[in-house]
Design a protein around this motif. Structure first.
Motif, mmCIF file in Angstrom:
data_model
loop_
_atom_site.group_PDB
_atom_site.id
_atom_site.type_symbol
_atom_site.label_atom_id
_atom_site.label_comp_id
_atom_site.label_asym_id
_atom_site.label_seq_id
_atom_site.Cartn_x
_atom_site.Cartn_y
_atom_site.Cartn_z
ATOM 1 N N VAL A 159 44.788 44.587 45.163
ATOM 2 C CA VAL A 159 44.299 44.063 44.621
ATOM 3 C C VAL A 159 44.074 42.840 44.058
ATOM 4 O O VAL A 159 43.071 41.916 44.656
ATOM 5 N N ILE A 160 45.222 42.716 43.713
ATOM 6 C CA ILE A 160 45.385 41.416 43.477
ATOM 7 C C ILE A 160 45.858 40.221 44.906
ATOM 8 O O ILE A 160 45.460 39.124 44.325
ATOM 9 N N ASP A 161 45.907 41.014 45.989
ATOM 10 C CA ASP A 161 46.296 39.678 47.221
ATOM 11 C C ASP A 161 44.875 39.677 47.258
ATOM 12 O O ASP A 161 44.102 38.609 48.374
ATOM 13 N N ARG A 162 44.463 39.976 47.250
ATOM 14 C CA ARG A 162 42.350 40.181 47.632
ATOM 15 C C ARG A 162 41.720 39.159 47.337
ATOM 16 O O ARG A 162 41.202 38.380 47.078
ATOM 17 N N TYR A 163 42.322 38.319 45.478
ATOM 18 C CA TYR A 163 42.145 37.331 45.325
ATOM 19 C C TYR A 163 42.533 35.623 45.655
ATOM 20 O O TYR A 163 42.620 35.095 45.196
ATOM 21 N N ARG A 164 43.464 35.920 46.519
ATOM 22 C CA ARG A 164 44.570 35.489 46.952
ATOM 23 C C ARG A 164 44.689 34.255 46.359
ATOM 24 O O ARG A 164 44.642 32.583 46.825
ATOM 25 N N LEU A 165 45.508 34.276 45.423
ATOM 26 C CA LEU A 165 45.938 33.004 44.710
ATOM 27 C C LEU A 165 46.839 31.853 44.316
ATOM 28 O O LEU A 165 48.338 32.641 45.401
ATOM 29 N N ARG A 166 47.170 30.710 44.367
ATOM 30 C CA ARG A 166 48.398 30.173 44.585
ATOM 31 C C ARG A 166 48.576 29.532 43.175
ATOM 32 O O ARG A 166 48.473 29.744 42.563
ATOM 33 N N LEU A 176 36.876 43.297 36.704
ATOM 34 C CA LEU A 176 36.592 42.182 36.814
ATOM 35 C C LEU A 176 36.048 41.352 37.921
ATOM 36 O O LEU A 176 36.108 40.004 37.672
ATOM 37 N N ASP A 177 35.114 41.576 38.531
ATOM 38 C CA ASP A 177 34.341 41.727 39.520
ATOM 39 C C ASP A 177 32.974 41.883 39.166
ATOM 40 O O ASP A 177 31.932 41.412 39.769
ATOM 41 N N GLU A 178 32.720 42.234 37.589
ATOM 42 C CA GLU A 178 31.630 42.470 37.302
ATOM 43 C C GLU A 178 31.792 40.931 35.877
ATOM 44 O O GLU A 178 33.010 41.127 35.667
ATOM 45 N N PRO A 179 30.504 41.220 35.397
ATOM 46 C CA PRO A 179 30.630 40.891 34.099
ATOM 47 C C PRO A 179 31.289 40.958 32.781
ATOM 48 O O PRO A 179 31.425 41.728 32.950
ATOM 49 N N ALA A 180 31.745 40.531 31.934
ATOM 50 C CA ALA A 180 32.611 40.742 31.129
ATOM 51 C C ALA A 180 32.092 41.465 29.914
ATOM 52 O O ALA A 180 30.713 40.973 29.718
ATOM 53 N N VAL A 181 33.189 42.727 29.411
ATOM 54 C CA VAL A 181 32.205 42.809 28.880
ATOM 55 C C VAL A 181 32.982 42.923 27.135
ATOM 56 O O VAL A 181 34.748 43.281 26.942
ATOM 57 N N TRP A 239 38.323 31.612 34.779
ATOM 58 C CA TRP A 239 39.145 32.833 33.941
ATOM 59 C C TRP A 239 39.345 34.258 34.944
ATOM 60 O O TRP A 239 38.573 34.333 35.772
ATOM 61 N N LEU A 240 40.711 34.519 34.748
ATOM 62 C CA LEU A 240 40.630 35.646 35.216
ATOM 63 C C LEU A 240 40.337 36.924 34.975
ATOM 64 O O LEU A 240 41.113 37.951 35.225
ATOM 65 N N GLY A 241 40.025 37.023 34.081
ATOM 66 C CA GLY A 241 40.275 37.823 32.665
ATOM 67 C C GLY A 241 41.635 38.785 32.305
ATOM 68 O O GLY A 241 42.565 37.924 32.954
ATOM 69 N N ASN A 242 41.288 39.189 30.480
ATOM 70 C CA ASN A 242 42.262 39.319 30.209
ATOM 71 C C ASN A 242 42.497 37.362 29.432
ATOM 72 O O ASN A 242 41.859 36.983 29.032
ATOM 73 N N ASN A 243 43.799 37.024 29.685
ATOM 74 C CA ASN A 243 44.197 35.847 29.194
ATOM 75 C C ASN A 243 44.853 35.447 30.632
ATOM 76 O O ASN A 243 45.451 34.592 30.334
ATOM 77 N N GLY A 244 44.039 35.869 31.655
ATOM 78 C CA GLY A 244 44.726 34.974 33.008
ATOM 79 C C GLY A 244 43.525 34.519 33.632
ATOM 80 O O GLY A 244 42.191 34.320 33.310
ATOM 81 N N TRP A 245 44.495 32.954 33.488
ATOM 82 C CA TRP A 245 44.042 31.964 33.637
ATOM 83 C C TRP A 245 44.632 30.884 35.203
ATOM 84 O O TRP A 245 45.442 30.561 35.185
ATOM 85 N N GLU A 246 43.241 30.361 36.077
ATOM 86 C CA GLU A 246 44.062 29.337 37.463
ATOM 87 C C GLU A 246 43.745 28.006 36.422
ATOM 88 O O GLU A 246 42.329 28.178 36.082
ATOM 89 N N VAL A 256 32.700 26.895 24.452
ATOM 90 C CA VAL A 256 32.629 27.327 26.078
ATOM 91 C C VAL A 256 33.235 28.657 26.492
ATOM 92 O O VAL A 256 34.426 29.299 26.415
ATOM 93 N N VAL A 257 32.126 29.489 26.932
ATOM 94 C CA VAL A 257 32.153 31.088 27.518
ATOM 95 C C VAL A 257 32.857 31.056 28.675
ATOM 96 O O VAL A 257 31.286 31.332 29.392
ATOM 97 N N VAL A 258 33.864 31.473 29.258
ATOM 98 C CA VAL A 258 33.984 31.291 30.981
ATOM 99 C C VAL A 258 33.866 32.563 31.030
ATOM 100 O O VAL A 258 34.353 33.663 30.852
ATOM 101 N N ASP A 259 32.871 33.270 31.997
ATOM 102 C CA ASP A 259 32.603 34.731 31.968
ATOM 103 C C ASP A 259 33.674 35.350 33.554
ATOM 104 O O ASP A 259 34.844 33.943 34.036
ATOM 105 N N HIS A 260 33.781 36.300 33.756
ATOM 106 C CA HIS A 260 35.120 36.471 34.792
ATOM 107 C C HIS A 260 35.025 35.713 35.963
ATOM 108 O O HIS A 260 33.566 35.612 37.117
#
Length: 355
Positions: free
Chosen positions: A127-134, A318-323, A76-83, A345-349
């Protein structure tokens, strides 16, 4: 409120924060067994499962939904963001991103006052680059400011094919830097819902869907389309209109496991006929939709897993637990009442989950 039930953290990720009832989660690691070694008996693809009777479909799903055997890993990448990482025996895993939005600039969306439509639109590439997504594909469900604005930069850094409506494509081109527009145009795949595309080791089905309708008059926030060509470069959050809403179903060829993601808390029942996924990513909300959760789960033939999405206050890091913005527990209760055997199943940030 933090969910009351927890998964046991795996040893390699002692800081994992998780909530549900059975499979293991971790913040960073790839968890669960791969699809290698699964027999094909009882693991036919989604098309064969959908053609079978409801009882046969449930038997087939039961055979492939043992925890850790899906051949997919979800982060989970937060909001509706998913890898979504998809195992491919004999090849490197494929990666599909859904609505990746990592910048998370302050909007006040979940405050009593709500978001100011004139809030400046921000994209922080560092900020986007920090997560090194492919990514092999990036799937856009709709065009709002908390779904779409980071996609042009991610398309540039990953080389992925980007799927979305004509309006989404035009807004993406408008957001891109002029020197990147030509390359991005070549990466765009315009879809409208109804497409079912076979890829290397998996398939993606595009579903016509609906956005939630809020307020006393039940309206789609920032409605509209952007057909015909790119508009002027968007400057505020109101400049990114919905542009049509899609949902996506992803199926592993190796295991037959299917997940479906909904970008809004609404759906088109007619477009879900025969889908029967193993896992559904569902949003809280849907107050204007009659029987939102029970009717949706019925349309999906009561999937074995529900993973809530879009439940965090995205003004928080995003780097903290989801609120929780306030809808998570109501969604949990609605799923429990409508489908008692479904695993919620709840997945956190930034956590990962392998069903």
């Amino acid at each position: 409120m933090r969910p009351p039930l927890r998964f046991t953290s795996v040893p390699s990720a002692p800081s994992s924060r998780t909530s549900a009832s059975s499979p293991a989660l971790s913040r960073r690691g790839l968890l669960g067994a791969s699809a290698a070694g699964l027999t094909t008996a009882g693991l036919a693809g989604a098309g064969a499962a959908q053609a079978a009777s409801p009882a046969a479909r449930r038997r087939t799903r039961a055979a492939r939904t043992e925890p850790g055997r899906s051949g997919m890993r979800l982060r989970w990448l937060g909001n509706n963001g998913w890898e979504v990482r998809i195992d491919r025996p004999g090849a490197k895993p494929a990666t599909v991103l859904i609505d990746p939005w990592l910048t998370r600039f302050p909007t006040g969306t979940y405050t009593e006052e709500g978001a100011d439509p004139q809030t400046p639109l921000v994209v922080h590439e560092h900020v986007i680059d920090r997560y090194r997504l492919r990514a092999d594909q990036i799937l856009v469900t709709h065009g709002h400011y908390d779904h779409l604005p980071d996609v042009p930069h991610l398309a540039s850094t990953t080389g992925a094919t980007v799927w979305g409506t004509e309006s989404h494509a035009n807004m993406l081109l408008a957001l891109a830097a002029p020197h990147r527009q030509g390359t991005l145009r070549d990466q765009l795949s315009v879809v409208a819902g109804g497409e079912h595309v076979q890829l290397d080791g998996y398939s993606i089905r595009v579903l016509r869907s609906l956005h939630s309708m809020t307020g006393p008059r039940s309206r789609v926030p920032f409605p509209g389309t952007r057909p015909g060509g790119p508009p002027p470069r968007p400057q505020t959050i109101a400049d990114l209109v919905e542009g049509g809403t899609l949902a996506y179903a992803i199926t592993s060829d190796a295991t037959g496991f299917t997940l479906v993601n909904f970008g809004g808390s609404n759906f088109s029942a007619a477009d879900l006929d025969g889908l029967a996924p193993d896992l559904a990513m569902i949003q809280p909300g849907g107050a204007s939709v009659p029987g939102y959760v029970p009717r949706l789960l019925s349309c999906l033939d009561h999937p074995p897993y529900v993973v809530p999405t879009h439940w965090d206050d995205f003004d928080e890091p995003l780097d903290e637990p989801a609120v929780d913005w306030g809808g998570l527990e109501e969604l949990r209760r609605a799923v429990r009442d409508a489908a008692p055997e479904t695993r919620f199943v709840v997945v956190d940030h930034l956590e990962s989950f392998t069903p």
